[in-house]
Design a protein around this motif. Structure first.
Motif, PDB file in Angstrom:
ATOM      1  N   THR A   1       1.032  -1.277  -0.150  1.00 43.28           N
ATOM      2  CA  THR A   1       0.125   0.117  -0.137  1.00 43.28           C
ATOM      3  C   THR A   1       1.136   1.288   0.001  1.00 43.28           C
ATOM      4  OG1 THR A   1      -1.850  -1.209   1.191  1.00 43.28           O
ATOM      5  CG2 THR A   1      -1.741   1.229   1.330  1.00 43.28           C
ATOM      6  N   ALA A   2       0.921   2.100  -0.927  1.00 43.25           N
ATOM      7  CA  ALA A   2       1.657   3.260  -1.148  1.00 43.25           C
ATOM      8  C   ALA A   2       1.205   4.513  -1.216  1.00 43.25           C
ATOM      9  CB  ALA A   2       2.513   3.097  -2.301  1.00 43.25           C
ATOM     10  N   TRP A   3       1.129   5.370  -0.090  1.00 46.30           N
ATOM     11  CA  TRP A   3       0.430   6.548  -0.202  1.00 46.30           C
ATOM     12  C   TRP A   3       1.392   7.742  -0.356  1.00 46.30           C
ATOM     13  CZ3 TRP A   3      -1.238   5.262   5.461  1.00 46.30           C
ATOM     14  CH2 TRP A   3      -2.579   4.420   5.440  1.00 46.30           C
ATOM     15  N   LEU A   4       1.097   8.486  -1.370  1.00 42.70           N
ATOM     16  CA  LEU A   4       2.039   9.778  -1.693  1.00 42.70           C
ATOM     17  C   LEU A   4       1.034  10.875  -1.246  1.00 42.70           C
ATOM     18  CD1 LEU A   4       2.768   8.739  -5.428  1.00 42.70           C
ATOM     19  CD2 LEU A   4       3.966   8.135  -3.318  1.00 42.70           C
ATOM     20  N   VAL A   5       1.697  11.796  -0.067  1.00 42.70           N
ATOM     21  CA  VAL A   5       1.189  12.820   0.270  1.00 42.70           C
ATOM     22  C   VAL A   5       1.996  14.191   0.180  1.00 42.70           C
ATOM     23  CG1 VAL A   5      -0.251  13.801   2.303  1.00 42.70           C
ATOM     24  CG2 VAL A   5      -0.176  11.258   2.000  1.00 42.70           C
ATOM     25  N   PRO A   6       1.509  14.953  -0.749  1.00 43.25           N
ATOM     26  CA  PRO A   6       2.144  16.050  -1.007  1.00 43.25           C
ATOM     27  C   PRO A   6       1.949  16.958   0.355  1.00 43.25           C
ATOM     28  CG  PRO A   6       0.117  16.045  -2.417  1.00 43.25           C
ATOM     29  CD  PRO A   6       0.231  14.590  -1.949  1.00 43.25           C
ATOM     30  N   GLY A   7       3.171  17.892   0.322  1.00 45.97           N
ATOM     31  CA  GLY A   7       3.320  18.806   1.565  1.00 45.97           C
ATOM     32  C   GLY A   7       2.388  20.082   1.268  1.00 45.97           C
ATOM     33  N   SER A   8       1.647  20.427   0.255  1.00 44.03           N
ATOM     34  CA  SER A   8       0.909  21.339   0.135  1.00 44.03           C
ATOM     35  C   SER A   8       0.174  21.422  -1.117  1.00 44.03           C
ATOM     36  CB  SER A   8       1.652  22.860   0.042  1.00 44.03           C
ATOM     37  OG  SER A   8       2.307  22.745  -1.317  1.00 44.03           O
TER      38      SER A   8
ATOM     39  N   CYS B   1       2.814  10.521   8.988  1.00 40.71           N
ATOM     40  CA  CYS B   1       3.923  10.881   9.643  1.00 40.71           C
ATOM     41  C   CYS B   1       3.643  10.842  11.101  1.00 40.71           C
ATOM     42  CB  CYS B   1       4.687  12.381   9.400  1.00 40.71           C
ATOM     43  SG  CYS B   1       5.862  12.967  10.608  1.00 40.71           S
ATOM     44  N   LEU B   2       2.600  11.373  11.700  1.00 40.95           N
ATOM     45  CA  LEU B   2       2.347  10.906  13.159  1.00 40.95           C
ATOM     46  C   LEU B   2       0.836  10.411  13.429  1.00 40.95           C
ATOM     47  CD1 LEU B   2       1.351  14.536  14.867  1.00 40.95           C
ATOM     48  CD2 LEU B   2       1.052  14.115  12.454  1.00 40.95           C
ATOM     49  N   ALA B   3       0.413  10.201  12.193  1.00 42.60           N
ATOM     50  CA  ALA B   3      -0.946   9.293  12.353  1.00 42.60           C
ATOM     51  C   ALA B   3      -1.878   9.961  13.318  1.00 42.60           C
ATOM     52  CB  ALA B   3      -0.520   7.895  12.720  1.00 42.60           C
ATOM     53  N   MET B   4      -2.240  11.269  13.321  1.00 43.97           N
ATOM     54  CA  MET B   4      -3.197  11.792  13.989  1.00 43.97           C
ATOM     55  C   MET B   4      -4.573  11.631  13.526  1.00 43.97           C
ATOM     56  SD  MET B   4      -2.436  15.541  15.783  1.00 43.97           S
ATOM     57  CE  MET B   4      -3.957  15.620  16.687  1.00 43.97           C
ATOM     58  N   ASN B   5      -4.482  11.650  11.859  1.00 42.74           N
ATOM     59  CA  ASN B   5      -5.783  11.529  11.224  1.00 42.74           C
ATOM     60  C   ASN B   5      -5.982   9.914  10.871  1.00 42.74           C
ATOM     61  OD1 ASN B   5      -4.023  10.939   9.532  1.00 42.74           O
ATOM     62  ND2 ASN B   5      -4.622  12.549   7.889  1.00 42.74           N
ATOM     63  N   ASP B   6      -6.752   9.665   9.981  1.00 51.54           N
ATOM     64  CA  ASP B   6      -6.837   8.029   9.688  1.00 51.54           C
ATOM     65  C   ASP B   6      -5.963   7.511   9.126  1.00 51.54           C
ATOM     66  OD1 ASP B   6      -9.211   8.439  11.014  1.00 51.54           O
ATOM     67  OD2 ASP B   6     -10.311   8.716   8.973  1.00 51.54           O
ATOM     68  N   ASP B   7      -4.761   8.177   8.713  1.00 56.00           N
ATOM     69  CA  ASP B   7      -3.842   7.534   7.646  1.00 56.00           C
ATOM     70  C   ASP B   7      -2.586   6.682   8.610  1.00 56.00           C
ATOM     71  OD1 ASP B   7      -4.961   8.833   5.939  1.00 56.00           O
ATOM     72  OD2 ASP B   7      -3.330  10.224   5.664  1.00 56.00           O
ATOM     73  N   LYS B   8      -3.131   5.457   9.295  1.00 56.94           N
ATOM     74  CA  LYS B   8      -2.445   4.808  10.114  1.00 56.94           C
ATOM     75  C   LYS B   8      -1.761   3.527   9.608  1.00 56.94           C
ATOM     76  CE  LYS B   8      -5.463   6.415  13.948  1.00 56.94           C
ATOM     77  NZ  LYS B   8      -4.985   7.827  14.239  1.00 56.94           N
ATOM     78  N   ILE B   9      -0.611   3.242  10.033  1.00 54.30           N
ATOM     79  CA  ILE B   9      -0.168   1.957   9.627  1.00 54.30           C
ATOM     80  C   ILE B   9      -0.519   0.889  10.529  1.00 54.30           C
ATOM     81  CG2 ILE B   9       2.200   0.670   9.037  1.00 54.30           C
ATOM     82  CD1 ILE B   9       1.608   3.204   7.080  1.00 54.30           C
ATOM     83  N   PRO B  10      -1.053  -0.202  10.166  1.00 52.14           N
ATOM     84  CA  PRO B  10      -1.501  -1.200  10.997  1.00 52.14           C
ATOM     85  C   PRO B  10      -0.513  -1.766  11.893  1.00 52.14           C
ATOM     86  CG  PRO B  10      -2.145  -1.733   8.783  1.00 52.14           C
ATOM     87  CD  PRO B  10      -1.356  -0.671   8.824  1.00 52.14           C
TER      88      PRO B  10
ATOM     89  N   GLY C   1       1.722   0.197  17.312  1.00 52.27           N
ATOM     90  CA  GLY C   1       2.451  -1.000  17.075  1.00 52.27           C
ATOM     91  C   GLY C   1       2.977  -1.118  15.591  1.00 52.27           C
ATOM     92  N   ALA C   2       3.145   0.031  14.852  1.00 47.48           N
ATOM     93  CA  ALA C   2       3.291   0.114  13.469  1.00 47.48           C
ATOM     94  C   ALA C   2       5.020   0.397  13.673  1.00 47.48           C
ATOM     95  CB  ALA C   2       2.927   1.351  12.856  1.00 47.48           C
ATOM     96  N   ARG C   3       5.774  -0.292  12.795  1.00 50.48           N
ATOM     97  CA  ARG C   3       7.299  -0.247  12.712  1.00 50.48           C
ATOM     98  C   ARG C   3       7.854   0.738  11.564  1.00 50.48           C
ATOM     99  NH1 ARG C   3       6.515  -6.518  13.413  1.00 50.48           N
ATOM    100  NH2 ARG C   3       6.701  -6.607  15.834  1.00 50.48           N
ATOM    101  N   THR C   4       8.440   1.845  11.859  1.00 50.96           N
ATOM    102  CA  THR C   4       8.636   2.783  10.902  1.00 50.96           C
ATOM    103  C   THR C   4      10.292   2.412  10.585  1.00 50.96           C
ATOM    104  OG1 THR C   4       7.116   4.235  11.678  1.00 50.96           O
ATOM    105  CG2 THR C   4       8.888   5.167  10.298  1.00 50.96           C
ATOM    106  N   ILE C   5      10.465   2.544   9.231  1.00 53.33           N
ATOM    107  CA  ILE C   5      11.940   2.415   8.669  1.00 53.33           C
ATOM    108  C   ILE C   5      12.057   4.047   8.003  1.00 53.33           C
ATOM    109  CG2 ILE C   5      13.602   1.475   6.903  1.00 53.33           C
ATOM    110  CD1 ILE C   5      11.866  -1.326   7.716  1.00 53.33           C
ATOM    111  N   LEU C   6      12.920   4.706   8.354  1.00 53.95           N
ATOM    112  CA  LEU C   6      13.068   6.031   7.698  1.00 53.95           C
ATOM    113  C   LEU C   6      13.913   5.775   6.595  1.00 53.95           C
ATOM    114  CD1 LEU C   6      13.463   8.143  10.737  1.00 53.95           C
ATOM    115  CD2 LEU C   6      11.260   7.816   9.541  1.00 53.95           C
TER     116      LEU C   6
END
Lengths: 460, 196
Positions: free
Chosen positions: A365-372, A403-412, A432-437
């Motif tokens: 699942t790939a989300w592209l979220v522009p900054g503006s 980035c901080l998952a305050m909205n509905d965009d959460k990694i399971p 419980g999501a695991r992030t790799i930067l």
């Protein structure tokens, strides 16, 4: 006395000082958003204090906004309430707000530079730790808490003790496939997450001089991840060229006068820093993180270090990684390209350039979220959206998002996400999501392959 | 802001390094628009299991430990600038956080909310963690006037640093807004001279 870039900007903003105590620092530009401002507005109201300089405040909605169907009413009651409060607080106090749906709306650290609010030599604050981003222009920019947001509302000033100075120099030529994100992840991996605490950092050397403004913003953005309140890069022709002609930037003769002043800002030859570090560009490879703080980074082809320490082991346990392990071929189901670190047009160009003619792996699942909104418009205008659509990527609407998952965009729970954001803390992208930067290039390649690959072998 | 002068209290050990403000209060709880009530979700994802049951192994849920002092590992409060982290700790009942290192923004936020950050050496932090972990009834004494922290009934004691101005604010319950408003004329004069 020889002065640093930081000294020059700081010293010209001192209004007064407490005897044997902090200084009163004047703030040129105050950026606000919905999450860290409501309590500051209430504090002022409670104490019957007016907002002192509303014209020097710029507001946007970003942290808590949906990235789909932004034209519809927001479903989540608390989020909706927070955004409504921002709107009414701004209206009541005469503050310019670029609210959800506005053509200039976006992540505060993307939209402010883009509109020309951010300029060299300024002092800029925001109730967000990634305010360090704006230091890319040679301004003193740093994150503040909500009590300080209230202080700036009340007086356009802050009480601060002058931080110590730190310079990180990177000289040489970066290898192909090594992006600004890799440079800063490399620096943090070498210095650790608290090397910069108590300091303001200047980035110097060929690598930063040759970097675009967007790349410089990516670097300065993550200064806070090594503990530094802010990062700065000396303004130069690249900076002036970027600022020129932007909507809220000075124009004509006023702009020329500014440039003459901005040219005096770079650190004097021979100025002394409290701490200095030097790195060679040739040593930097595409990077990724394997742990739960941004200092836990290795080159993509590297192995997780073998450290015997309880906090280190707790971190690996959370990530479900083993000491000595390589992450090459690790299956990945989620990829996020976005955040105030990497959501500018250049980031999407890098991703599109790699993705073009390829297909996203089925498992991803790939989300592209522009900054503006402006970045979003440019993605469409340049035809990048067509590339993303054809490859099966989902282009969403602007905001801080996963980035901080305050909205509905959460990694399971339990899933890995290769992410271009700035923090890999436990639960940052969802419980419980695991992030790799990584950089946008490594993220794009991961989405195409469905696993982490050695990107250096896939470049032309 | 509440005044702080001295405190004697039992303490709760949390021997984890690099505790970031996302752990102290996760972002999903930042939608509130008042300062109250964040204590309920302090360390939410460590305090509760995935099914929302209490995590019995977490220090705040361990009946052995109680008190108004949190003793935590190195580099406490790094990451996000959210003042909600300081509000959550205060709202839960903490008056003091002890660590061998604090992140800048967190330290400032704590001081602006009457929550005292006490920075000690890594060696003294180990002494404190050992004492309170092994003998949970141990009381700690924090004296802001003398800038000391000690273990009641022992000779373990240490000085700590605090900015003199911030110390005065904490002791008197003042905040920076009061001071800055008293400087309005100087600020206007600065603007007249420097802002075009």
């Amino acid at each position: 006395m020889k002065k640093t870039l930081f000294d020059k900007v700081w010293d010209t903003h001192i209004v007064d000082a407490v005897e044997n105590g902090p200084q009163v620092l004047y703030i040129d530009k105050h950026l606000i958003h919905e999450v860290t401002s409501p309590q500051a507005f209430s504090e002022l109201e409670k104490r019957n204090i007016p907002v002192f300089r509303p014209n020097q405040i710029v507001a946007t909605a970003d942290h808590n906004t949906p990235t789909q169907n932004q034209h519809l009413p927001i479903k989540d009651t608390l989020s909706r309430n927070q955004l409504e409060q921002l709107s009414s607080n701004c209206a009541k106090n005469g503050i310019t707000l670029f609210e959800l749906g506005h053509k200039y709306n976006g992540i505060v650290h993307v939209m402010a530079p883009e509109l020309g609010f951010t300029q060299p030599g300024m002092t800029i604050v925001c109730g967000d730790s990634h305010t360090s981003t704006h230091g890319a222009f040679g301004s003193i920019a740093f994150g503040i808490g909500t009590s300080q947001v209230a202080q700036v509302f009340a007086s356009q000033c802050l009480l601060l003790s002058k931080p110590k100075s730190l310079r990180v120099s990177v000289n040489g030529k970066l290898k192909t496939g090594v992006l600004p994100k890799d440079v800063i992840l490399y620096i943090i991996s070498k210095l650790g997450t608290n090397a910069g605490t108590g300091y303001f950092c200047e980035y110097a050397g060929d690598v930063f001089e040759e970097m675009s403004m967007e790349g410089r913003m990516t670097v300065c953005n993550m200064s806070i991840e090594m503990g530094a309140r802010g990062g700065m890069i000396a303004p130069d022709e690249t900076t002036f060229e970027y600022v020129k002609g932007r909507e809220f930037a000075p124009k004509g003769e006023s702009f020329n006068k500014k440039i003459a002043y901005w040219k005096t800002l770079p650190t004097d030859e021979g100025a002394i820093f409290d701490k200095e570090y030097f790195f060679d560009a040739e040593d930097i490879e595409p990077m990724l993180t394997y742990g739960t703080n941004p200092g836990m980074g290795i080159k993509v082809t590297g192995h997780i270090p073998e450290i015997n320490d309880a906090s280190f082991e707790k971190s690996l346990k959370y990530m479900d990684f083993k000491k000595g392990e390589s992450l090459i071929n690790k299956p990945i189901n989620f990829v996020f390209i976005g955040s105030c670190t990497n959501s500018r047009i250049e980031d999407f160009r890098v991703a599109a350039n790699y993705i073009k003619g390829k297909q996203k792996a089925d498992n991803v699942t790939a989300w592209l979220v522009p900054g503006s909104k402006q970045v979003e418009a440019q993605i469409i205008e340049e035809g990048l959206k067509d590339i993303f659509d054809e490859a099966g990527f989902e282009l969403r609407q602007p905001g801080c998002s996963a980035c901080l998952a305050m909205n509905d965009d959460k990694i399971p729970q339990g899933e890995y996400c290769v992410s271009t954001s700035n923090r890999n803390f436990e639960g940052r992208q969802g419980q419980g999501a695991r992030t790799i930067l990584t950089s946008p290039l490594v993220a794009a390649a991961t989405a195409v392959e469905g696993k982490i690959i050695d990107i250096t072998k896939h470049l032309n | 802001m509440d005044k702080f002068i001295t405190l004697q209290s039992k303490a709760i050990p949390l021997a984890i390094e690099n505790i970031d403000t996302d752990q102290i209060i996760p972002a999903r709880f930042l939608k509130a628009t008042s300062r109250e009530g964040f204590g309920e979700n302090l360390f939410r994802d460590w305090r509760y299991n995935k099914d929302n049951s209490l995590n019995e192994n977490f220090t705040l849920n361990n009946n052995k430990y109680s008190g108004k002092i949190l003793v935590a590992g190195d580099n406490f409060g790094c990451g996000s600038s959210r003042e909600h982290a300081a509000w959550a700790l205060s709202d839960y009942g903490f008056k003091v956080v002890v660590s061998s290192f604090f992140a800048d923004i967190f330290k400032g936020n704590a001081l602006n909310n009457g929550l005292l950050p006490v920075q000690v050496t890594p060696e003294f932090l180990n002494v404190l963690l050992t004492e309170i972990t092994e003998k949970p009834d141990t009381k700690l004494n924090v004296n802001l006037i003398k800038q000391t922290i000690s273990v009641e009934g022992t000779s373990f004691s240490s000085k700590f640093e605090i900015d003199a101005y911030k110390k005065t604010c904490m002791i008197n319950g003042y905040d920076d807004i009061d001071y800055l408003l008293s400087k309005k004329e100087e600020i206007k004069a600065f603007e007249a001279k420097n802002i075009d």
